[in-house]
Structure formats: structure tokens, C-alpha cells
Motif scaffolding. Sequence first.
Motif, PDB file in Angstrom:
ATOM      1  N   GLY A  23       7.640  28.955 -30.474  1.00 46.06           N
ATOM      2  CA  GLY A  23       7.701  28.778 -31.924  1.00 46.06           C
ATOM      3  C   GLY A  23       6.329  28.629 -32.538  1.00 46.06           C
ATOM      4  N   VAL A  24       5.486  27.811 -31.892  1.00 47.92           N
ATOM      5  CA  VAL A  24       4.124  27.622 -32.396  1.00 47.92           C
ATOM      6  C   VAL A  24       3.343  28.927 -32.341  1.00 47.92           C
ATOM      7  N   ALA A  25       3.484  29.639 -31.208  1.00 50.89           N
ATOM      8  CA  ALA A  25       2.753  30.894 -31.051  1.00 50.89           C
ATOM      9  C   ALA A  25       3.212  31.936 -32.068  1.00 50.89           C
ATOM     10  N   VAL A  26       4.525  32.082 -32.256  1.00 53.52           N
ATOM     11  CA  VAL A  26       5.050  33.058 -33.221  1.00 53.52           C
ATOM     12  C   VAL A  26       4.590  32.721 -34.631  1.00 53.52           C
ATOM     13  N   THR A 183       4.770  38.355 -29.134  1.00 49.91           N
ATOM     14  CA  THR A 183       5.783  37.313 -28.913  1.00 49.91           C
ATOM     15  C   THR A 183       6.388  37.436 -27.520  1.00 49.91           C
ATOM     16  N   VAL A 184       6.720  38.675 -27.138  1.00 51.29           N
ATOM     17  CA  VAL A 184       7.278  38.881 -25.796  1.00 51.29           C
ATOM     18  C   VAL A 184       6.270  38.463 -24.736  1.00 51.29           C
ATOM     19  N   PHE A 185       5.003  38.853 -24.941  1.00 48.29           N
ATOM     20  CA  PHE A 185       3.962  38.502 -23.976  1.00 48.29           C
ATOM     21  C   PHE A 185       3.796  36.987 -23.869  1.00 48.29           C
ATOM     22  N   VAL A 186       3.772  36.313 -25.027  1.00 46.98           N
ATOM     23  CA  VAL A 186       3.593  34.855 -25.033  1.00 46.98           C
ATOM     24  C   VAL A 186       4.777  34.160 -24.368  1.00 46.98           C
ATOM     25  N   ILE A 187       5.991  34.645 -24.652  1.00 46.59           N
ATOM     26  CA  ILE A 187       7.176  34.024 -24.041  1.00 46.59           C
ATOM     27  C   ILE A 187       7.108  34.140 -22.521  1.00 46.59           C
TER      28      ILE A 187
END
Length: 497
Positions: A23-26, A183-187
Motif C-alpha cells: 500500500g505504501v509503495a503503490v 506494483t507487481v515487482f514491489v509485491i
Amino acid sequence: MKLKNRMVISFFVIILVPLILTGVAVAGFTMYQVWSLEKKYGIEGVTYENLSNNTMLLSKMTQKTFSTLEKTASSDSEKLEDTSYLDSLNQNLTGKNAYLLVRKDDDVFYCGAQTQDELLFSELPEYGDASAGNDRGVYIGADVQSLVKQVDFTFTDGTKGSAFIIFHSNSMVPQLKRILLDTVFVIVLILILTALGLCTWTYRGVMTPLNQLKEATKNIKEGNLDFTIEKTGVDEIGDLCDDFEEMRKRLKESAEEKVAFDKENKELISNISHDLKTPITAVKGYVEGIMDGVADTPEKMDRYIRTIYNKANEMDRLINELTFYSKIDTNRIPYTFNKIHISDYFEDCVDELSVELESSGVSLTYFNYLEEDAVVIADAEQLKRVINNIVSNSLKYMDKPKGVINIRLRDVGDFIQIEIEDNGKGIAQKDLANIFERFYRTDASRNSSKGGSGIGLSIVKKIMEDHGGQVWATSKEGTGTTMYLALRKYQEVPVHE
């Protein structure tokens, strides 16, 4: 922390932490992409709603060009017949997944796309369609999926014309693609790091103490007990570490006790063998004298035989001490407790001792200060052993020409106190606290006149403790030593009917 709690925490962390961090990253990526969109395309007021709606975002991105197109159509429509001007407008739409199309009557006058879509052209709104001229455009989706913004105008020759800004609604703004990819990469990254962190945390909580226990078993196998095991990791294994440390301490204590026991046994054997050798040598000498006819008179023969008898008694006493010592170590001392009238008992005991002490040139005095005949619960034989050991010890260290031993009985409340005092060489204060330990000797150099097994007073202490009593001593060097024995009185408990 217990392993169960650690696993529960890991379960919730592996769920909550990725959600929060994602959430923070997005949010961060979205803010950055909003700023990037506003800067790159020169638009303002981009909201999260625009980002979540591709059509709205594309419409907003072409709003400036559309406004220019409307203004030109209303004030200077001739420019819309100039292909160079139309190319400049179409250039503004390049990179925004949109292009400019101008229709003249029912034919294409200008198309900014590389290839013309006939199906799209056939579905374009009619001239004067009010719904297609709004800011948001109109969606056509029969055979194609596109968003169309329309501006109507009239050519200089009077022909009806329409200028369209067209973009396919299924096309995606590059920034939105970037947000999705990031987002996919961060997840994926967050899941990997979270799982790695939790696995490391759990692994260290389990493997660190296990490695410590493994090293400890290796040390024990090699006979090394001089190490410590600290409680670490999860509680279950931490408790195992505590138990292992307790086991190590007991093993070390047992090993130290075994070393001390072996040392004591060696010292005992050395003492006994030394002390047995002296009387045996004397017995052999006197027997050889008798065999060689040296004892040629009845008086000399009697003296030789009496000496042999005394030496045999001395050897018997040493052997009895050795036997009793083995019973102490195995807690198999045979006690037979009975009621004993202490005054009568000591009168008989003093009579027996007087004969032995008289032959040694030592006078014995007995004082009974008891106001009434007291009774104690004791083993008569073992109590006699206590008295004999103390008296023998006094004789051993007697250094006065005229030796004196005093035995006193006193009433001290609930106890009978027995005092055995001598006028021997005395004991140094530094040695006084240790005289009841096994094999402790105040004289480092042993000789035949001051021999002994070194366990006499330790036997005294053991017997007194088993009787529920106490033993202690006071002494002054050059003056003498007093041994104190305390036995609890026997008291009848009245029974009330």
C-alpha cells in the motif's frame, strides 16, 4: 518466546506486512506518476480517479488540444483545411495514444494515423451530433472500442466537415503500465524479503540453540565440562538448554566428586598401608625375638606377648575404621537406637577408658554436672566409637610428659553436652574449621608416632549428625583441645485421655 507464538506472529506478519508495504509503495508510485503525468503532458488536476479510469485519463490528456481545435473551428476554420496545421495538432497527440481525423462530408480529408480504420470511420458520429462535442467525448463500441471527441465546422466551399480526436479506449497510458509493473515487482519483492526475514528469524531461533547444544554434546563426548550453555532461541529449546546446562553442572560435579573420591581413596590406602606397616613390623620383630630365644625370661616373654597383642589391637582398629569408612560412603551404617541413661553409660565408658589410658601414662578425670539422670536416644556402640575416636586422637597428639583427659557432662536445656578436654599440643585456628573433613591432617609430615587413617573425626561428625546432634571444637596451641558433643534429651510426651 515459544515456538507456537513465533509461528503465529510469522503467520500474521507474512500477511499484514506485505499488504502495508505494498500500500505504501503503490501510494508512492502513484504520487510520482501523477506528478510525472502532469509534467510530461502539461495537464493539471490529475486525481486517483483519473488514474483508475483509463478513458478519463486519456480524455484529460487531450483536453488542451481539443480546446485549441474548438477555438480554431469557431474563429478561423480555414486553418482546418491546412494539412500542415493539422499535422501540428496531430503532433501534440503523438505519444498520447490519440490522433486527429478530419472528415469532409462523407470522405476522409485528413487522418493522423498511419493506417485508416474503415470500421471506425463508418461508426463516427454524424455531423452536428451534440453528444460527441462535449469535453469527455463519446464512446463508440460496436465494432471498435474508441473514445471520440468531435468539433464540427464548415469548409470554405460550404461543405460540412468534422474534426475528430480519436483514441482507442483499450490502449493504456505508459505511466499506468509502469505503475502496474512497479506494483507487481514491489509485491513480489516484499513477499520475498518478508518470507526471507521470517525464515531467518525462525531459523535462528531454532538453529542457534541447536548448534549450541550440538557443540555442547561434542564437548561432553570429549570430556570437556568447562563451558556454559546460555538460554537462547524459542522457549521450548531454551528450556532444553537450561536442562542441558543443569545436566552439565551435575556431570561436572559428579566428575569432580569422583576425582576427589579417587584422591581420598588413594590417600586412605596410603595412610592405612603406612599405619599397618608400623605395627606389623613391630609384631614381626617381637615374634622373631621369641623364635630366636631373646625372650628368655617369663617377664620378657610376657612383655613381648603384651606388645604383640597391643599392636594387633592397633591393626584391628585401623581395619575397623576402613570398614566403617566404606559404610559411610554407601550410607549403610548399622544403627540400633535405644534409650540410654547418659550418666550410667558414661560411668561404664570411663571405667573402660581408664585402663587403657593408665597404661599410656595419661590420667582420666570424669565430671558429671547433670542435676538429674537424663535419657537420650542413641546407638550405644556407635556413640562409644565417637568417644574412642576422640580419645585416640587426643592420645595421638599428646605432647606433655603427664597427659590429662577430662570428660564432663552438662545440661544445656534440651541437650546434653559432652566435653572431652585434653592438654595436648592443640590445634591452630586456621586448621580448626577443617579437622572434621576427611583425610585432613594438621601435621603435613606423617610419622609412625602420629599416624592414623585421617578419617577418625569425620566419622565422629557423621555419627553425631545421624543422631541429630552436633560436634565442634575449641583449641589453643600449646595448651590443649576441647571437643564438644551435643545430644538431644529424650522427653516423654504426655497423652491426655
